[in-house]
Design a protein around this motif. Structure first.
Motif, PDB file in Angstrom:
ATOM      1  N   SER A  17       0.852  -1.187   0.000  1.00 29.33           N
ATOM      2  CA  SER A  17       0.000   0.000   0.000  1.00 29.33           C
ATOM      3  C   SER A  17       0.891   1.242   0.000  1.00 29.33           C
ATOM      4  O   SER A  17       2.081   1.162   0.313  1.00 29.33           O
ATOM      5  CB  SER A  17      -0.909   0.010   1.225  1.00 29.33           C
ATOM      6  OG  SER A  17      -0.143   0.225   2.391  1.00 29.33           O
ATOM      7  N   PRO A  18       0.329   2.387  -0.339  1.00 28.96           N
ATOM      8  CA  PRO A  18       1.130   3.617  -0.326  1.00 28.96           C
ATOM      9  C   PRO A  18       1.732   3.932   1.048  1.00 28.96           C
ATOM     10  O   PRO A  18       2.772   4.560   1.130  1.00 28.96           O
ATOM     11  CB  PRO A  18       0.130   4.693  -0.738  1.00 28.96           C
ATOM     12  CG  PRO A  18      -0.871   3.958  -1.577  1.00 28.96           C
ATOM     13  CD  PRO A  18      -0.991   2.604  -0.926  1.00 28.96           C
ATOM     14  N   THR A  19       1.107   3.455   2.112  1.00 25.41           N
ATOM     15  CA  THR A  19       1.632   3.749   3.448  1.00 25.41           C
ATOM     16  C   THR A  19       2.900   2.972   3.769  1.00 25.41           C
ATOM     17  O   THR A  19       3.719   3.434   4.553  1.00 25.41           O
ATOM     18  CB  THR A  19       0.579   3.450   4.538  1.00 25.41           C
ATOM     19  OG1 THR A  19       0.174   2.083   4.425  1.00 25.41           O
ATOM     20  CG2 THR A  19      -0.628   4.356   4.387  1.00 25.41           C
ATOM     21  N   ASN A  20       3.089   1.795   3.195  1.00 25.72           N
ATOM     22  CA  ASN A  20       4.306   1.028   3.475  1.00 25.72           C
ATOM     23  C   ASN A  20       5.207   0.918   2.241  1.00 25.72           C
ATOM     24  O   ASN A  20       6.099   0.084   2.185  1.00 25.72           O
ATOM     25  CB  ASN A  20       3.981  -0.348   4.040  1.00 25.72           C
ATOM     26  CG  ASN A  20       3.205  -1.228   3.083  1.00 25.72           C
ATOM     27  OD1 ASN A  20       2.968  -0.865   1.938  1.00 25.72           O
ATOM     28  ND2 ASN A  20       2.804  -2.397   3.547  1.00 25.72           N
ATOM     29  N   PHE A  21       4.992   1.777   1.270  1.00 25.60           N
ATOM     30  CA  PHE A  21       5.767   1.766   0.025  1.00 25.60           C
ATOM     31  C   PHE A  21       7.258   1.936   0.281  1.00 25.60           C
ATOM     32  O   PHE A  21       8.080   1.162  -0.225  1.00 25.60           O
ATOM     33  CB  PHE A  21       5.269   2.871  -0.917  1.00 25.60           C
ATOM     34  CG  PHE A  21       6.185   3.140  -2.067  1.00 25.60           C
ATOM     35  CD1 PHE A  21       6.153   2.341  -3.188  1.00 25.60           C
ATOM     36  CD2 PHE A  21       7.111   4.176  -2.013  1.00 25.60           C
ATOM     37  CE1 PHE A  21       7.007   2.574  -4.254  1.00 25.60           C
ATOM     38  CE2 PHE A  21       7.966   4.419  -3.069  1.00 25.60           C
ATOM     39  CZ  PHE A  21       7.910   3.618  -4.187  1.00 25.60           C
ATOM     40  N   GLN A  22       7.623   2.950   1.049  1.00 24.17           N
ATOM     41  CA  GLN A  22       9.043   3.266   1.249  1.00 24.17           C
ATOM     42  C   GLN A  22       9.800   2.100   1.865  1.00 24.17           C
ATOM     43  O   GLN A  22      10.888   1.743   1.414  1.00 24.17           O
ATOM     44  CB  GLN A  22       9.183   4.497   2.126  1.00 24.17           C
ATOM     45  CG  GLN A  22      10.615   4.946   2.304  1.00 24.17           C
ATOM     46  CD  GLN A  22      10.714   6.231   3.103  1.00 24.17           C
ATOM     47  OE1 GLN A  22       9.740   6.743   3.590  1.00 24.17           O
ATOM     48  NE2 GLN A  22      11.917   6.748   3.230  1.00 24.17           N
ATOM     49  N   GLU A  23       9.234   1.508   2.867  1.00 25.55           N
ATOM     50  CA  GLU A  23       9.867   0.369   3.545  1.00 25.55           C
ATOM     51  C   GLU A  23      10.062  -0.803   2.580  1.00 25.55           C
ATOM     52  O   GLU A  23      11.128  -1.400   2.513  1.00 25.55           O
ATOM     53  CB  GLU A  23       8.996  -0.057   4.718  1.00 25.55           C
ATOM     54  CG  GLU A  23       9.434  -1.316   5.405  1.00 25.55           C
ATOM     55  CD  GLU A  23       8.422  -1.747   6.459  1.00 25.55           C
ATOM     56  OE1 GLU A  23       8.273  -2.960   6.631  1.00 25.55           O
ATOM     57  OE2 GLU A  23       7.800  -0.878   7.077  1.00 25.55           O
TER      58      GLU A  23
END
Length: 54
Positions: A26-32
Motif C-alpha cells: 500500500s502507499p503507506t508502506n511503500f518506502q519500507e
C-alpha cells in the motif's frame, strides 16, 4: 549511478507497481518495501554478474 544500479531500480519499480496493483503493498508502506526489494534485486544482479565473470 552505474548500469547495474539503474537496472535494479527499473526492475524494483516494476515489481512494486505490480504488488501495488494486486494489493500486496500500500502507499503507506511503500518506502519500507521499495528499499528492501531494490536491495534484494541489486544483490541478485550483482551476484549473477560476478558468477558469469568467473
Amino acid at each position: 549511478m552505474n548500469k547495474l544500479q539503474q537496472q535494479a531500480l527499473q526492475v524494483a519499480k516494476e515489481i512494486v507497481v505490480k504488488f501495488i496493483e494486486v494489493g500486496r503493498i500500500s502507499p503507506t508502506n511503500f518506502q519500507e518495501n521499495f528499499a528492501k526489494i531494490y536491495n534484494h534485486v541489486l544483490e541478485t544482479i550483482t551476484k549473477s554478474c560476478e558468477a558469469e565473470s568467473e
